[in-house]
Scaffold this motif. Sequence first.
Motif, PDB file in Angstrom:
ATOM      1  N   ASP A   1       1.117  -1.161  -0.188  1.00 12.57           N
ATOM      2  CA  ASP A   1      -0.055  -0.092  -0.102  1.00 12.57           C
ATOM      3  C   ASP A   1       0.738   1.276  -0.002  1.00 12.57           C
ATOM      4  N   LEU A   2       2.087   1.206   0.703  1.00 15.34           N
ATOM      5  CA  LEU A   2       2.996   2.278   0.936  1.00 15.34           C
ATOM      6  C   LEU A   2       3.487   2.448  -0.374  1.00 15.34           C
ATOM      7  N   ALA A   3       4.063   1.523  -1.262  1.00 14.44           N
ATOM      8  CA  ALA A   3       4.647   1.525  -2.250  1.00 14.44           C
ATOM      9  C   ALA A   3       3.742   2.109  -3.417  1.00 14.44           C
ATOM     10  N   GLY A   4       2.357   1.669  -3.528  1.00 15.10           N
ATOM     11  CA  GLY A   4       1.460   2.207  -4.486  1.00 15.10           C
ATOM     12  C   GLY A   4       1.371   3.653  -4.251  1.00 15.10           C
ATOM     13  N   SER A   5       1.300   4.033  -2.866  1.00 13.10           N
ATOM     14  CA  SER A   5       0.978   5.318  -2.423  1.00 13.10           C
ATOM     15  C   SER A   5       2.122   6.156  -2.958  1.00 13.10           C
ATOM     16  N   ARG A   6       3.261   5.829  -2.979  1.00 11.79           N
ATOM     17  CA  ARG A   6       4.435   6.596  -3.154  1.00 11.79           C
ATOM     18  C   ARG A   6       4.284   6.737  -4.692  1.00 11.79           C
ATOM     19  N   ALA A   7       4.206   5.884  -5.173  1.00 12.04           N
ATOM     20  CA  ALA A   7       4.284   5.885  -6.940  1.00 12.04           C
ATOM     21  C   ALA A   7       2.800   6.908  -7.427  1.00 12.04           C
TER      22      ALA A   7
ATOM     23  N   THR B   1       2.131  14.421  -8.560  1.00 11.57           N
ATOM     24  CA  THR B   1       3.155  15.721  -8.490  1.00 11.57           C
ATOM     25  C   THR B   1       3.525  15.999 -10.161  1.00 11.57           C
ATOM     26  N   LYS B   2       3.708  15.015 -11.005  1.00  9.66           N
ATOM     27  CA  LYS B   2       4.295  15.021 -12.409  1.00  9.66           C
ATOM     28  C   LYS B   2       3.157  15.634 -13.085  1.00  9.66           C
ATOM     29  N   VAL B   3       1.881  15.496 -12.992  1.00  5.59           N
ATOM     30  CA  VAL B   3       0.833  16.140 -13.778  1.00  5.59           C
ATOM     31  C   VAL B   3       0.139  17.250 -13.120  1.00  5.59           C
ATOM     32  N   GLY B   4       0.767  17.715 -11.966  1.00  8.44           N
ATOM     33  CA  GLY B   4       0.211  19.106 -11.371  1.00  8.44           C
ATOM     34  C   GLY B   4      -0.815  18.904 -10.419  1.00  8.44           C
ATOM     35  N   LEU B   5      -1.295  17.677  -9.937  1.00 16.41           N
ATOM     36  CA  LEU B   5      -2.394  17.703  -9.019  1.00 16.41           C
ATOM     37  C   LEU B   5      -2.168  17.777  -7.667  1.00 16.41           C
ATOM     38  N   VAL B   6      -0.643  17.970  -7.302  1.00 25.40           N
ATOM     39  CA  VAL B   6      -0.351  18.199  -6.187  1.00 25.40           C
ATOM     40  C   VAL B   6       1.066  18.973  -6.347  1.00 25.40           C
ATOM     41  N   THR B   7       1.521  19.922  -5.585  1.00 25.55           N
ATOM     42  CA  THR B   7       2.658  21.043  -6.035  1.00 25.55           C
ATOM     43  C   THR B   7       3.840  19.905  -5.632  1.00 25.55           C
TER      44      THR B   7
ATOM     45  N   LEU C   1       6.186  16.407   1.014  1.00 24.58           N
ATOM     46  CA  LEU C   1       5.497  16.053   2.244  1.00 24.58           C
ATOM     47  C   LEU C   1       4.915  15.004   2.451  1.00 24.58           C
ATOM     48  N   LEU C   2       4.199  14.895   1.256  1.00 25.66           N
ATOM     49  CA  LEU C   2       3.349  13.251   1.300  1.00 25.66           C
ATOM     50  C   LEU C   2       4.431  12.003   1.460  1.00 25.66           C
ATOM     51  N   LEU C   3       5.299  12.178   0.651  1.00 28.04           N
ATOM     52  CA  LEU C   3       6.288  11.050   0.590  1.00 28.04           C
ATOM     53  C   LEU C   3       7.055  11.077   1.766  1.00 28.04           C
TER      54      LEU C   3
ATOM     55  N   ILE D   1      -4.648  12.228 -15.159  1.00 24.27           N
ATOM     56  CA  ILE D   1      -3.646  11.359 -14.368  1.00 24.27           C
ATOM     57  C   ILE D   1      -2.864  10.718 -15.529  1.00 24.27           C
ATOM     58  N   ASP D   2      -1.561  10.166 -15.147  1.00 28.99           N
ATOM     59  CA  ASP D   2      -0.880   9.557 -16.183  1.00 28.99           C
ATOM     60  C   ASP D   2      -0.701   8.093 -15.873  1.00 28.99           C
ATOM     61  N   ARG D   3      -1.615   7.287 -16.131  1.00 28.48           N
ATOM     62  CA  ARG D   3      -1.385   5.589 -15.655  1.00 28.48           C
ATOM     63  C   ARG D   3      -0.089   5.004 -16.036  1.00 28.48           C
ATOM     64  N   ALA D   4       0.410   5.288 -17.250  1.00 30.23           N
ATOM     65  CA  ALA D   4       1.489   4.543 -17.660  1.00 30.23           C
ATOM     66  C   ALA D   4       2.642   5.026 -17.115  1.00 30.23           C
ATOM     67  N   TYR D   5       2.742   6.116 -16.599  1.00 29.96           N
ATOM     68  CA  TYR D   5       3.936   6.596 -15.442  1.00 29.96           C
ATOM     69  C   TYR D   5       3.852   5.828 -14.228  1.00 29.96           C
TER      70      TYR D   5
END
Length: 456
Positions: free
Chosen positions: A32-38, A44-50, A56-58, A205-209
Amino acid sequence: MRGPGRFDQPLDPLVAAFNASIGFDRELLPYDLAGSRAHVRMLTKVGLVTPQEGELLLGGLDRIEQEWQEGQFNPGVDQEDIHSAVENHLTQQLGAVGKKLHTARSRNDQVATDLRLYTLDHSGRIIGHLTTLMGVLLALAQKHVETLIPAYTHLQRAQPVSLAHHWLAYFEMFDRDRARLTDCIERMNILPLGSGALAGTTLPIDRAYTAALLGFRAPCENSLDGVSDRDFVVELLSALSLIMAHLSRLSEELILWSSREFGFIQLTDRCATGSSLMPQKKNPDVPELIRGKSGRVYGHLMGMLTVLKSLPLAYNKDLQEDKEPLFDTVRTVETCLEIMTLFLTEGFTLDTARLAQAVEEDYSNATDAADYLVRKGLPFREAYYIVGALVRSSLANGKLLKDLSLREWQTFHPLFEADIYEAISPKQVVSARNSYGGTGFAQVREALARAQARLG
């Protein structure tokens, strides 16, 4: 999951306990933690969080993992499941930023992702256990190419074989198990995350990423299927059931061989137990337990098939029942593979004198007497009936074939000559079976070389 937006009365405590999966799905925490980190990196990549929020989340997820390892993070039934527990704890740490973790995902696609990460990880571990066990079988085979053992059909002695050939039969079974797991991995290696509750998301979102970050080969093609598919669990349980079938067959033979009636092996003190009443007993509890646990694993497979058999699309709470049987099966199979490896390594000693005696005291060379006549031009079926009559006569007179005089042989057919005794000697009987894949010593040595190459 409940919140104040929709509900104005608390959940009944009995329903809360019945509904919660936190008692067993905490095993999914690392995944769960691994999935959440990804997921955070993708957001962050797509700009939904700064970038600052992402850091901070990581950092918060890393602290949760550390707290878990130190025994400080122990969510209870009030958290319902491990996914909610992580999100709630993160929000307690970070405030409003923690609430952004769940952006563009649902627990439905989250748990499906966690479960796939779990099965991928443990499938690889089980392949490793199988490879170790196969290495032990190969080492045993290499030591016993010219050690003979009676082989059986219908639990009746049939023909003598090389003991190495016998060990290599199990090597083949476990090699197929490795191949099955590898095949399962190909299909389970698909990312559900991004499917949302069932229909995807409006957010960019970017699912492939995300798939690349987590090591999945691709995102799933259909969001409805992504959240509800548990075929990969059934496939894995099926593959693990076959592993248990093979372990159980091997266990059964070791149990038989350790009995006084067979006497092919002697149990060591390291892997045997005694009786509470009979002081003379030394019991093969290790292979008996492995044999017994096969039924437990089969039951989990049937249970999972039953859970899935009438579920409409998409996610249903019934799917919470996928975890306990899966976790228990994986633990059971990993333990049984480890303990069988130990048992084959130091659980018994081989009684080579008894084996040598065993291949001399029966009629398992009768086929070779028939083949002797075939090589001299007689049709096989005619040779078969002649040797059958010869065996019947020998039984009536309390003699083995090797003890018959040449005159007695020739009474049944004049083609029998003095070289018949060499033709039916156990070593020759085994050595002569030199067809590809047979038990002939030359073939077994070639098979050992091929097996070594596959193992490597």
